[in-house]
Scaffold this motif. Structure first.
Motif, mmCIF file in Angstrom:
data_model
loop_
_atom_site.group_PDB
_atom_site.id
_atom_site.type_symbol
_atom_site.label_atom_id
_atom_site.label_comp_id
_atom_site.label_asym_id
_atom_site.label_seq_id
_atom_site.Cartn_x
_atom_site.Cartn_y
_atom_site.Cartn_z
ATOM 1 N N GLN A 90 1.036 -0.817 -0.183
ATOM 2 C CA GLN A 90 0.020 -0.258 -0.645
ATOM 3 C C GLN A 90 0.863 1.545 0.095
ATOM 4 O O GLN A 90 0.527 2.384 -0.742
ATOM 5 C CB GLN A 90 -0.711 -0.278 1.668
ATOM 6 C CG GLN A 90 -1.617 -1.349 1.522
ATOM 7 C CD GLN A 90 -3.022 -1.594 2.676
ATOM 8 O OE1 GLN A 90 -2.948 -0.593 2.960
ATOM 9 N NE2 GLN A 90 -3.397 -2.281 2.565
ATOM 10 N N ALA A 91 1.959 1.014 1.216
ATOM 11 C CA ALA A 91 2.904 2.247 1.411
ATOM 12 C C ALA A 91 3.584 2.669 -0.472
ATOM 13 O O ALA A 91 4.181 3.723 -1.064
ATOM 14 C CB ALA A 91 3.605 1.873 1.682
ATOM 15 N N LEU A 92 4.061 1.148 -1.250
ATOM 16 C CA LEU A 92 4.459 1.438 -1.853
ATOM 17 C C LEU A 92 3.372 2.358 -3.597
ATOM 18 O O LEU A 92 3.690 2.601 -4.586
ATOM 19 C CB LEU A 92 5.012 -0.112 -2.445
ATOM 20 C CG LEU A 92 6.490 -0.156 -3.825
ATOM 21 C CD1 LEU A 92 7.064 0.719 -3.089
ATOM 22 C CD2 LEU A 92 6.583 -1.704 -3.997
ATOM 23 N N ALA A 93 2.652 1.667 -3.331
ATOM 24 C CA ALA A 93 1.630 2.530 -4.995
ATOM 25 C C ALA A 93 0.788 3.434 -3.731
ATOM 26 O O ALA A 93 1.787 3.948 -5.696
ATOM 27 C CB ALA A 93 0.031 1.265 -4.223
ATOM 28 N N SER A 94 1.209 3.981 -2.938
ATOM 29 C CA SER A 94 1.317 5.953 -2.802
ATOM 30 C C SER A 94 2.651 6.468 -3.498
ATOM 31 O O SER A 94 2.104 7.795 -4.184
ATOM 32 C CB SER A 94 1.014 6.196 -1.191
ATOM 33 O OG SER A 94 0.924 7.114 -1.168
ATOM 34 N N VAL A 95 3.901 5.460 -3.544
ATOM 35 C CA VAL A 95 4.661 6.241 -3.569
ATOM 36 C C VAL A 95 5.210 6.088 -5.397
ATOM 37 O O VAL A 95 5.329 7.122 -5.534
ATOM 38 C CB VAL A 95 5.461 5.676 -2.896
ATOM 39 C CG1 VAL A 95 7.556 5.806 -3.756
ATOM 40 C CG2 VAL A 95 6.338 5.707 -1.227
ATOM 41 N N VAL A 96 4.453 5.545 -5.432
ATOM 42 C CA VAL A 96 4.127 5.194 -7.203
ATOM 43 C C VAL A 96 3.467 5.741 -7.369
ATOM 44 O O VAL A 96 3.696 6.739 -8.893
ATOM 45 C CB VAL A 96 4.451 3.392 -7.486
ATOM 46 C CG1 VAL A 96 3.810 3.465 -9.182
ATOM 47 C CG2 VAL A 96 5.377 2.731 -7.478
ATOM 48 N N SER A 97 2.300 6.255 -6.932
ATOM 49 C CA SER A 97 1.442 6.650 -7.915
ATOM 50 C C SER A 97 1.452 8.560 -7.487
ATOM 51 O O SER A 97 1.536 9.059 -9.117
ATOM 52 C CB SER A 97 0.022 7.125 -7.178
ATOM 53 O OG SER A 97 -1.041 7.748 -7.253
ATOM 54 N N GLU A 98 2.415 8.956 -6.936
ATOM 55 C CA GLU A 98 3.002 9.766 -6.011
ATOM 56 C C GLU A 98 3.980 10.804 -7.274
ATOM 57 O O GLU A 98 4.478 11.725 -7.351
ATOM 58 C CB GLU A 98 2.572 10.429 -4.903
ATOM 59 C CG GLU A 98 2.072 10.940 -3.894
ATOM 60 C CD GLU A 98 2.311 11.008 -2.613
ATOM 61 O OE1 GLU A 98 3.092 11.684 -2.547
ATOM 62 O OE2 GLU A 98 1.179 10.457 -1.237
ATOM 63 N N ASN A 99 5.190 10.037 -7.076
ATOM 64 C CA ASN A 99 6.573 10.053 -7.831
ATOM 65 C C ASN A 99 6.510 9.774 -9.264
ATOM 66 O O ASN A 99 7.683 9.545 -9.534
ATOM 67 C CB ASN A 99 7.748 9.569 -6.730
ATOM 68 C CG ASN A 99 7.020 10.326 -5.593
ATOM 69 O OD1 ASN A 99 7.712 11.209 -5.431
ATOM 70 N ND2 ASN A 99 6.800 9.447 -4.936
ATOM 71 N N GLN A 148 14.924 9.561 -8.279
ATOM 72 C CA GLN A 148 13.415 9.933 -9.102
ATOM 73 C C GLN A 148 12.264 10.424 -8.379
ATOM 74 O O GLN A 148 11.844 11.521 -8.342
ATOM 75 C CB GLN A 148 13.223 8.482 -9.734
ATOM 76 C CG GLN A 148 11.915 8.486 -11.048
ATOM 77 C CD GLN A 148 12.424 7.067 -11.583
ATOM 78 O OE1 GLN A 148 11.389 5.872 -11.074
ATOM 79 N NE2 GLN A 148 11.107 7.406 -12.812
ATOM 80 N N ALA A 149 12.093 10.148 -7.181
ATOM 81 C CA ALA A 149 11.327 10.103 -5.920
ATOM 82 C C ALA A 149 12.039 11.688 -5.948
ATOM 83 O O ALA A 149 10.876 12.320 -5.413
ATOM 84 C CB ALA A 149 11.388 9.427 -4.698
ATOM 85 N N GLY A 150 13.192 12.648 -6.072
ATOM 86 C CA GLY A 150 13.602 13.787 -4.790
ATOM 87 C C GLY A 150 13.627 14.691 -6.602
ATOM 88 O O GLY A 150 13.352 15.332 -6.457
ATOM 89 N N GLY A 151 12.720 14.083 -7.419
ATOM 90 C CA GLY A 151 12.960 14.352 -8.760
ATOM 91 C C GLY A 151 14.169 15.015 -9.378
ATOM 92 O O GLY A 151 14.239 16.081 -10.185
ATOM 93 N N ILE A 152 14.904 14.279 -9.153
ATOM 94 C CA ILE A 152 16.148 14.618 -9.703
ATOM 95 C C ILE A 152 17.181 13.836 -10.481
ATOM 96 O O ILE A 152 16.902 12.294 -10.898
ATOM 97 C CB ILE A 152 17.484 13.551 -8.597
ATOM 98 C CG1 ILE A 152 17.041 14.802 -7.089
ATOM 99 C CG2 ILE A 152 19.311 14.339 -8.991
ATOM 100 C CD1 ILE A 152 17.895 14.249 -5.413
ATOM 101 N N ARG A 153 17.603 14.724 -12.044
ATOM 102 C CA ARG A 153 18.203 13.401 -12.759
ATOM 103 C C ARG A 153 19.677 14.362 -12.596
ATOM 104 O O ARG A 153 19.880 15.453 -13.376
ATOM 105 C CB ARG A 153 16.786 14.112 -14.046
ATOM 106 C CG ARG A 153 15.554 13.947 -14.281
ATOM 107 C CD ARG A 153 14.438 14.142 -15.218
ATOM 108 N NE ARG A 153 13.094 13.632 -14.770
ATOM 109 C CZ ARG A 153 12.194 13.369 -16.304
ATOM 110 N NH1 ARG A 153 12.763 14.162 -17.144
ATOM 111 N NH2 ARG A 153 11.855 13.263 -16.222
ATOM 112 N N SER A 154 19.983 13.441 -12.454
ATOM 113 C CA SER A 154 21.710 14.054 -12.888
ATOM 114 C C SER A 154 22.390 12.769 -13.585
ATOM 115 O O SER A 154 22.280 11.583 -12.033
ATOM 116 C CB SER A 154 22.443 14.531 -10.514
ATOM 117 O OG SER A 154 23.300 13.963 -11.011
#
Length: 302
Positions: A90-99, A148-154
């Motif tokens: 459930q927590a993973l699903a939330s993270v996947v959806s948000e990020n 990726q969750a932090g929006g970091i592309r490097s």
């Protein structure tokens, strides 16, 4: 809505507790992350706890394999927006959806563990590269997804994460060698070339087997593999200056790998030395010692 929010809070609380219980040193590192990344990282690390322990806690290897297959199917359900009655899922699903976490990395992680679980005990990797690839698939991917969750592309951060994951994965396999010995899976994690170089490889009936006729030979083999991990940590440190500031807290997960490498060095790379089992990664040593060492190593790294 309140019920759903409460359920999700409980799911994330479960994830934090799982990481705290079974991966304490990474728990300390994740506390350093910004809130959004921290939330994602705890869900991802809890997923790793579930999949990494699946074979170890099962009374029958087939049950452990079934658990891994369940997680592989759970990932498909998560990306299909289907509800799963499991707090980590459930927590993973939330993270996947948000990020918008990449499905490929999650699948890669669990598929690598399934392939490893299906591997015959006599199926010895030819060289260290094979174990590095396994570490990349199971550990580096966690760091990629956290970035990726932090929006970091490097590219630099990804390269550093790759090296940290490979180092961490190799060192954890080394630390676990005595456990695998007790489960008769022991030497499938020492590559044939490394074993042959130190007189540990025996060929009988057309099959290769790794034996422990020499404790010195094993220590030398472990040293060779630990040296590969050390090179990865050095490369990650060299990249530190080119990594964006916002990515640096993610790469602090090099700290547990460095601490484990230092622990192996202190026991002269003898994985059967009882001091290693009681060492800095053990709860019994005391959490204050762990926290102190983490703070010290954190300063040494990026």
């Amino acid at each position: 809505m309140n019920g759903a929010s409460s359920s999700l809070r409980a799911a994330f609380s479960h994830c934090v507790q799982q990481v705290r219980n079974y991966d304490y040193h990474h728990y300390l590192c994740l506390l350093e992350l910004p809130p959004k990344m921290r939330k994602a990282a705890f869900a991802l690390r809890a997923f790793n706890v579930e999949t990494s322990r699946a074979m170890d806690i099962a009374s029958d290897p087939k049950i452990g394999l079934m658990r891994l297959v369940w997680w592989k199917e759970a990932i498909d359900k998560i990306y299909a927006n289907k509800l799963i009655e499991h707090p980590t899922a459930q927590a993973l699903a939330s993270v996947v959806s948000e990020n918008k976490i990449s499905k490929g990395w999650l699948k890669r992680s669990v598929e690598a563990r399934i392939n490893d679980a299906n591997r015959d005990v006599t199926d010895i990797p030819e060289n260290t590269d094979e174990l590095e690839n396994y570490a990349e698939d199971t550990v580096s991917t966690l760091l990629y997804m956290t970035l990726q969750a932090g929006g970091i592309r490097s590219t630099a951060a990804d390269h550093a994460a790759s090296h940290i994951g490979k180092a961490s994965g190799l060192l954890l396999l080394l630390k676990a060698l005595p456990y695998h010995a007790s489960c008769n899976r022991h030497f499938s994690y020492i590559p044939a070339k490394v074993a042959a170089n130190h007189g540990l490889l025996v060929k009988e009936g057309g099959r290769s087997e790794i034996r422990l006729d020499s404790r010195e030979g094993l220590c030398n083999a472990v040293f060779d593999m630990a040296s590969v991990a050390n090179v990865h940590l050095l490369k990650a440190r060299e990249l530190a200056g080119t990594v964006p500031n916002e990515a640096r807290p993610v790469l602090l997960q090099a700290v547990p790998a460095q601490v484990l490498l230092d622990s192996l060095s202190r026991v002269h790379f003898d994985v059967f030395d009882p001091r290693l089992a009681r060492g800095v990664l053990a709860e019994a040593q005391g959490k204050k010692n762990l926290e102190e060492k983490t703070r010290k190593k954190k300063k040494d790294f990026i």
